[in-house]
Design a protein around this motif. Structure first.
Motif, PDB file in Angstrom:
ATOM      1  N   PHE A  15     -35.575  18.240 -77.403  1.00  0.00           N
ATOM      2  CA  PHE A  15     -35.044  19.210 -76.456  1.00  0.00           C
ATOM      3  C   PHE A  15     -34.050  20.104 -77.175  1.00  0.00           C
ATOM      4  O   PHE A  15     -33.629  19.832 -78.290  1.00  0.00           O
ATOM      5  N   ASP A  16     -33.647  21.142 -76.484  1.00  0.00           N
ATOM      6  CA  ASP A  16     -32.576  22.010 -76.956  1.00  0.00           C
ATOM      7  C   ASP A  16     -31.309  21.166 -77.121  1.00  0.00           C
ATOM      8  O   ASP A  16     -31.103  20.186 -76.404  1.00  0.00           O
ATOM      9  N   ILE A  17     -30.461  21.519 -78.062  1.00  0.00           N
ATOM     10  CA  ILE A  17     -29.250  20.735 -78.339  1.00  0.00           C
ATOM     11  C   ILE A  17     -28.350  20.654 -77.115  1.00  0.00           C
ATOM     12  O   ILE A  17     -27.735  19.616 -76.861  1.00  0.00           O
ATOM     13  N   ASN A  18     -28.292  21.724 -76.324  1.00  0.00           N
ATOM     14  CA  ASN A  18     -27.466  21.695 -75.115  1.00  0.00           C
ATOM     15  C   ASN A  18     -28.004  20.695 -74.099  1.00  0.00           C
ATOM     16  O   ASN A  18     -27.239  19.989 -73.452  1.00  0.00           O
ATOM     17  N   THR A  19     -29.314  20.628 -73.978  1.00  0.00           N
ATOM     18  CA  THR A  19     -29.940  19.686 -73.054  1.00  0.00           C
ATOM     19  C   THR A  19     -29.698  18.259 -73.516  1.00  0.00           C
ATOM     20  O   THR A  19     -29.376  17.382 -72.711  1.00  0.00           O
ATOM     21  N   GLN A  20     -29.833  18.016 -74.805  1.00  0.00           N
ATOM     22  CA  GLN A  20     -29.593  16.672 -75.335  1.00  0.00           C
ATOM     23  C   GLN A  20     -28.139  16.260 -75.112  1.00  0.00           C
ATOM     24  O   GLN A  20     -27.861  15.109 -74.770  1.00  0.00           O
ATOM     25  N   TYR A  21     -27.226  17.185 -75.299  1.00  0.00           N
ATOM     26  CA  TYR A  21     -25.802  16.902 -75.079  1.00  0.00           C
ATOM     27  C   TYR A  21     -25.547  16.520 -73.623  1.00  0.00           C
ATOM     28  O   TYR A  21     -24.825  15.574 -73.339  1.00  0.00           O
ATOM     29  N   LYS A  22     -26.177  17.240 -72.686  1.00  0.00           N
ATOM     30  CA  LYS A  22     -26.013  16.934 -71.270  1.00  0.00           C
ATOM     31  C   LYS A  22     -26.590  15.564 -70.935  1.00  0.00           C
ATOM     32  O   LYS A  22     -26.007  14.817 -70.146  1.00  0.00           O
ATOM     33  N   PHE A  23     -27.739  15.218 -71.525  1.00  0.00           N
ATOM     34  CA  PHE A  23     -28.309  13.891 -71.319  1.00  0.00           C
ATOM     35  C   PHE A  23     -27.345  12.806 -71.792  1.00  0.00           C
ATOM     36  O   PHE A  23     -27.147  11.797 -71.119  1.00  0.00           O
ATOM     37  N   LEU A  24     -26.730  13.014 -72.941  1.00  0.00           N
ATOM     38  CA  LEU A  24     -25.787  12.030 -73.467  1.00  0.00           C
ATOM     39  C   LEU A  24     -24.567  11.878 -72.566  1.00  0.00           C
ATOM     40  O   LEU A  24     -24.092  10.764 -72.337  1.00  0.00           O
ATOM     41  N   LYS A  25     -24.051  12.996 -72.057  1.00  0.00           N
ATOM     42  CA  LYS A  25     -22.897  12.941 -71.159  1.00  0.00           C
ATOM     43  C   LYS A  25     -23.237  12.210 -69.873  1.00  0.00           C
ATOM     44  O   LYS A  25     -22.479  11.358 -69.416  1.00  0.00           O
ATOM     45  N   ILE A  26     -24.386  12.530 -69.288  1.00  0.00           N
ATOM     46  CA  ILE A  26     -24.802  11.870 -68.045  1.00  0.00           C
ATOM     47  C   ILE A  26     -25.028  10.389 -68.293  1.00  0.00           C
ATOM     48  O   ILE A  26     -24.631   9.537 -67.489  1.00  0.00           O
ATOM     49  N   SER A  27     -25.653  10.061 -69.408  1.00  0.00           N
ATOM     50  CA  SER A  27     -25.932   8.664 -69.743  1.00  0.00           C
ATOM     51  C   SER A  27     -24.635   7.881 -69.904  1.00  0.00           C
ATOM     52  O   SER A  27     -24.513   6.757 -69.414  1.00  0.00           O
ATOM     53  N   LYS A  28     -23.662   8.463 -70.562  1.00  0.00           N
ATOM     54  CA  LYS A  28     -22.382   7.791 -70.776  1.00  0.00           C
ATOM     55  C   LYS A  28     -21.687   7.503 -69.447  1.00  0.00           C
ATOM     56  O   LYS A  28     -21.230   6.389 -69.211  1.00  0.00           O
ATOM     57  N   VAL A  29     -21.640   8.483 -68.573  1.00  0.00           N
ATOM     58  CA  VAL A  29     -20.990   8.302 -67.277  1.00  0.00           C
ATOM     59  C   VAL A  29     -21.749   7.280 -66.439  1.00  0.00           C
ATOM     60  O   VAL A  29     -21.143   6.413 -65.803  1.00  0.00           O
ATOM     61  N   GLU A  48     -20.238   3.706 -65.019  1.00  0.00           N
ATOM     62  CA  GLU A  48     -20.228   3.403 -63.588  1.00  0.00           C
ATOM     63  C   GLU A  48     -21.030   2.138 -63.306  1.00  0.00           C
ATOM     64  O   GLU A  48     -20.639   1.317 -62.474  1.00  0.00           O
ATOM     65  N   PHE A  49     -22.143   1.946 -63.994  1.00  0.00           N
ATOM     66  CA  PHE A  49     -22.962   0.762 -63.791  1.00  0.00           C
ATOM     67  C   PHE A  49     -22.195  -0.496 -64.203  1.00  0.00           C
ATOM     68  O   PHE A  49     -22.277  -1.512 -63.525  1.00  0.00           O
ATOM     69  N   GLU A  50     -21.433  -0.402 -65.277  1.00  0.00           N
ATOM     70  CA  GLU A  50     -20.618  -1.541 -65.708  1.00  0.00           C
ATOM     71  C   GLU A  50     -19.524  -1.860 -64.689  1.00  0.00           C
ATOM     72  O   GLU A  50     -19.223  -3.018 -64.437  1.00  0.00           O
TER      73      GLU A  50
END
Length: 47
Positions: free
Chosen positions: A23-37, A41-43
């Motif tokens: 994906f575009d670097i911006n899209t990958q960055y957003k995926f990483l941010k969402i995944s981290k949050v 929250e799941f923990e």
């Protein structure tokens, strides 16, 4: 965006599957941010 706590595991699994795609670097960055949050929250819900 609002996401229910019960669906966090599904979201985490989905992001883990698609983050290996190209994906575009911006899209990958957003995926990483969402995944981290989502993982944080799941923990918290597991405690």
């Amino acid at each position: 965006m609002t996401y229910s706590a019960g669906d966090l595991k599904g979201l985490i699994n989905l992001i883990d599957k698609i983050k290996t795609k190209t994906f575009d670097i911006n899209t990958q960055y957003k995926f990483l941010k969402i995944s981290k949050v989502a993982k944080e929250e799941f923990e918290l819900l597991g405690e």
